[in-house]
Write an enzyme that holds these catalytic residues in place. Structure first.
Site, PDB file in Angstrom:
ATOM      1  N   ASP A   1      -7.997  -6.964   1.796  1.00 16.77           N
ATOM      2  CA  ASP A   1      -8.508  -5.675   1.324  1.00 16.77           C
ATOM      3  C   ASP A   1      -9.336  -4.925   2.346  1.00 16.77           C
ATOM      4  O   ASP A   1      -9.887  -3.860   2.038  1.00 16.77           O
ATOM      5  CB  ASP A   1      -9.329  -5.880   0.053  1.00 16.77           C
ATOM      6  CG  ASP A   1      -8.474  -6.267  -1.128  1.00 16.77           C
ATOM      7  OD1 ASP A   1      -7.450  -5.595  -1.361  1.00 16.77           O
ATOM      8  OD2 ASP A   1      -8.805  -7.242  -1.815  1.00 16.77           O
TER       9      ASP A   1
ATOM     10  N   ASP B   1      -0.627  -4.650  -3.820  1.00 18.04           N
ATOM     11  CA  ASP B   1      -1.758  -3.854  -3.356  1.00 18.04           C
ATOM     12  C   ASP B   1      -1.832  -3.806  -1.831  1.00 18.04           C
ATOM     13  O   ASP B   1      -2.341  -2.845  -1.238  1.00 18.04           O
ATOM     14  CB  ASP B   1      -3.082  -4.430  -3.881  1.00 18.04           C
ATOM     15  CG  ASP B   1      -3.026  -4.911  -5.311  1.00 18.04           C
ATOM     16  OD1 ASP B   1      -1.979  -5.447  -5.722  1.00 18.04           O
ATOM     17  OD2 ASP B   1      -4.039  -4.802  -6.015  1.00 18.04           O
TER      18      ASP B   1
END
Length: 400
Positions: free
Chosen positions: A111, A174
């Site tokens: 992330d 993601d």
């Protein structure tokens, strides 16, 4: 309303009048809500707003290591872009700098793209601060340490997660968004290896992460030594065979961005396919349920965050496709989504200090269900700014 059938049987509302959304009014609304948030922030970490749960009025705060930590500073940078007010620039810089350690510490997950590109990436675009550039380049190198050349993708969770068969290699949808950091770095001193990693990740994901109808798995688990696909599963969706709304929105956004960066028509074609299946299955108000096949629809929670991500992506996709009818359809759908998100049902207004209500984070864990969440606000604001730019005849990535 006239309907046109395009190749593949997709029905497009080709000549529907675009919504008459007052974009500046919605942007000023965001300024007002953020002003209230700033007034209540703690002076020391944890001080990054993450969510406001249903029935509550106060933000829950996180530290820089949380995967969503880049969205609040990114939101502040977007407010600075709109207002040109130096106070927002100062706050954006201050909160961005809290994330600086991520650039050079060992990667704890994929992330870092969300964290650093939403914060320092927007900051660099708006200020050209060379210190931001160096942090972004270091962040890209850190992200690259998670790339497995035997698989061809970035490892998402370098740790044991239920159903991921650790220590095998897992990749989540993601992760497509984090490729933007690698693409940027490859053009700004990081070298072609980062570009090649990003393209490999996108191509491998395209091959393995989607069902024949172009709906996506949330996670694919690979053999870390051979690259063989072991299985496709969900983590935050309802079931392994269902379309988790935000996961599909990440795919729409991610493949649109990948085409922009590579100009490979394979990615543009794929971006349209993953978009069309999402649009075809939306409920009437264009805001998806948290999972398109949740068994309790129409009583299932909605996910405004997925709608915000998709609206922002559609605005860019509408500028990339060659077919004018399809381009107009994507643009109109994006504006309709923003109009709905800007209604009294979805805006927080006096309920709390966030921008939006009714997002769903991790329904299977009963986490952030029907909540206000920082990434919903970030992509809503991004989409509004993109629409403002398009109406002014500017590219979506231009600076106001």
């Amino acid at each position: 309303m006239k309907r046109t059938i395009l190749a593949g049987g997709l029905a497009l509302s080709a000549f529907i009048a675009p919504p008459s959304l007052n974009v500046d009014a919605q942007l000023n609304y965001c300024v007002g809500q953020a002003t209230k948030t700033v007034a209540s922030l703690p002076e020391t970490p944890p001080n990054l707003p993450r969510n406001i749960l249903p029935g509550k009025t106060n933000w829950n705060y996180i530290r820089y290591t949380d995967w969503t930590s880049g969205f609040w500073p990114g939101t502040l940078w977007y407010l600075y872009e709109f207002t040109k007010d130096a106070k927002w620039r100062a706050k954006a810089d201050s909160f961005s700098r809290e994330l600086a350690p991520l650039a050079r510490q060992k990667a704890i997950d994929h992330d870092i793209g969300f964290q650093m590109y939403c914060s320092f990436g927007n900051g660099l675009r708006l200020t050209r601060n060379p210190a931001y550039k160096q942090l972004l380049l270091a962040s890209a190198d850190t992200l690259a340490t998670l790339f497995n050349p035997k698989v061809g993708t970035i490892l998402s969770w370098p740790r044991s997660v239920p159903n991921m068969e650790w220590p095998q290699h897992n990749t989540i949808m993601d992760n497509m968004i984090n490729l933007e950091l690698l693409f940027w770095a490859s053009k700004n001193g990081g070298g072609k290896r980062l570009y090649d990693m990003a393209v490999s990740h996108a191509a491998t994901t395209m091959k393995n992460h989607f069902r024949p109808d172009y709906t996506s798995y949330h996670v694919v688990v690979y053999d870390r030594e051979t690259g063989r696909k072991i299985k496709g599963v969900t983590h935050q969706g309802y079931a392994d065979h269902t379309m988790w709304a935000r996961g599909q929105s990440w795919a729409i956004y991610g493949y649109t961005m990948t085409y922009r960066e590579t100009k490979d028509p394979v990615f543009l074609n794929f971006a349209q396919k993953v978009t069309d299946v999402y649009l075809e299955r939306l409920p009437a108000d264009l805001i998806p349920y948290w999972d398109f096949q949740a068994p309790d629809i129409p009583n299932a929670p909605k996910d405004a965050s997925a709608a915000a991500v998709t609206a922002s992506a559609l605005l860019e996709l509408s500028t990339l496709v060659q077919d004018k009818t399809r381009a107009k359809h994507y643009r109109t759908r994006a504006e309709q989504m923003l109009e709905r998100l800007s209604s009294a049902h979805y805006q927080s207004r006096s309920v709390n200090d966030a921008f939006l209500l009714h997002s769903t984070g991790h329904k299977p864990n009963n986490s952030e269900v029907d909540a206000s969440i920082n990434y919903a606000d970030y992509y809503y604001l991004e989409a509004l700014l993109r629409l403002k730019k398009l109406r002014a005849g500017k590219p979506v990535l231009a600076t106001l």
